[in-house]
Design an enzyme around this catalytic site. Structure first.
Site, PDB file in Angstrom:
ATOM      1  N   SER A 135      -9.873  59.030 -13.584  1.00 18.75           N
ATOM      2  CA  SER A 135      -9.247  58.712 -12.299  1.00 18.75           C
ATOM      3  C   SER A 135      -8.840  60.003 -11.587  1.00 18.75           C
ATOM      4  O   SER A 135      -8.357  60.942 -12.226  1.00 18.75           O
ATOM      5  CB  SER A 135      -7.993  57.860 -12.543  1.00 18.75           C
ATOM      6  N   TYR A 148      -0.744  55.014 -17.425  1.00 19.26           N
ATOM      7  CA  TYR A 148      -2.141  54.995 -16.966  1.00 19.26           C
ATOM      8  C   TYR A 148      -2.698  56.407 -16.877  1.00 19.26           C
ATOM      9  O   TYR A 148      -3.767  56.706 -17.404  1.00 19.26           O
ATOM     10  CB  TYR A 148      -2.193  54.295 -15.605  1.00 19.26           C
TER      11      TYR A 148
END
Ligand code: NAP
Length: 276
Positions: A135, A148
């Site tokens: 990400s 995350y």
């Protein structure tokens, strides 16, 4: 590399994984689109066929490693580790440790276990590509994403070491760092962060929410991101880390420590006055 042989994609039921599976099939790979509920892929083979591609659906839950081996073919050219989850946007002090365990179980342990089982199959095919989807949030130190972001950072380091191990075996490692892609995961993030429920964190949470809601035109459709991912998979000269959308590319282009620190400071210094 040539677009031939088997490509396996995890989390292909929807979102980015589904788009990547269809794109790789259109490019010429024989795709195994894996998912937790195979019924979610009922129309996928027919969709791939309309673009001249070959695709079959197989069951795979990355958190059930003993059963994942069944989805892996004897030889494999490309593994796309796309399946991923996130959790409630909470301050570190409030986030239950089970949230961390859940995110790491899928995003890290599931990915690592599948990859380690795939390596002999990639070797049997004469080499190939492991493509890990992390990400671009790794490059943007925002609050309330710690579990995350930490899971994606773990995959990032894992990919570096893996690259150092397997490149001499003809296996390339790629890390795709998406920015905002138009999927269910992104849609689910368009909510007031749970952290807003804590007075001490409300300002930061609302600022985070404002930033999320201002993405507008910066969101990229999944099929467009998938095309860039397929390009990178096929490019033998691709760097380890690539973007698949304009915002991700801009962030990746400004990764020196000062730029990342600057983004952190801009967030911390800019926390708006308390709203009522
Ligand atoms: N969208 C973005 O803006 C964005 C930005 C940065 C990074 N990413 C990353 O891109 C990847 C794809 O995200 P997305 O946006 O397409 O998310 P999504 O729409 O929420 O799709 C996630 C996919 O992962 C699958 N999955 C979750 N847990 C799984 C498990 N245990 N085993 C197998 N599959 C599992 C889901 O399957 P089910 O359908 O069964 O739930 C679904 O297919 C993720 O790794 C995500 O972290 C996305």
């Amino acid at each position: 590399m040539e677009a031939a042989g088997i490509a396996l994609v995890t989390g292909a039921s929807r979102g980015l994984g589904r788009a990547v599976a269809l794109e790789l099939a259109a490019r010429g790979f024989e795709v195994i689109a894996t998912m937790r509920r195979t019924a979610d892929g009922d129309s996928l083979a027919a969709e791939a066929a309309t673009r001249g591609g070959r695709l079959r659906v197989a069951w795979l839950d990355v958190t059930r490693p003993d059963e994942t081996a069944r989805a892996l073919p004897a030889t494999l050219r490309v593994l796309v580790n796309n399946a991923g989850v996130e959790c409630a946007y909470l301050p570190v002090e409030c986030q239950p440790i089970d949230d961390w365990r859940g995110v790491f179980e899928t995003n890290v342990f599931g990915l690592v276990d599948l990859t380690r089982r795939a390596i002999p199959r990639l070797r049997a095919a004469g080499g190939g590509v492991v493509c890990n989807v992390t990400s671009s949030s790794l490059l943007s130190p925002v609050p309330f994403y710690s579990a995350y972001r930490a899971s994606k950072a773990a995959v990032s380091s894992f990919g570096e070491s893996l690259l150092a191990e397997v490149s001499r075996l003809g296996i390339r490692v790629l890390e795709v760092m998406p920015g905002p892609i138009d999927t269910d995961m992104l849609a689910g993030s368009a909510r007031e962060p749970e952290a807003a429920g804590w007075p001490e964190y409300r300002d930061a949470a609302l600022r985070l929410h404002d930033g999320r809601m201002s993405l507008g035109d910066l969101v990229t459709p999944a099929p467009e991101a998938a095309r860039r991912i397929a390009d990178a998979i096929l490019d033998d000269d691709s760097p380890l880390r690539v973007a698949c959308d304009p915002l991700g590319a801009a962030m990746l282009g400004a990764t020196d420590p000062a730029a990342v620190e600057g983004r952190l400071r801009a967030f911390v210094d800019g926390i708006a006055p308390k709203r009522s």
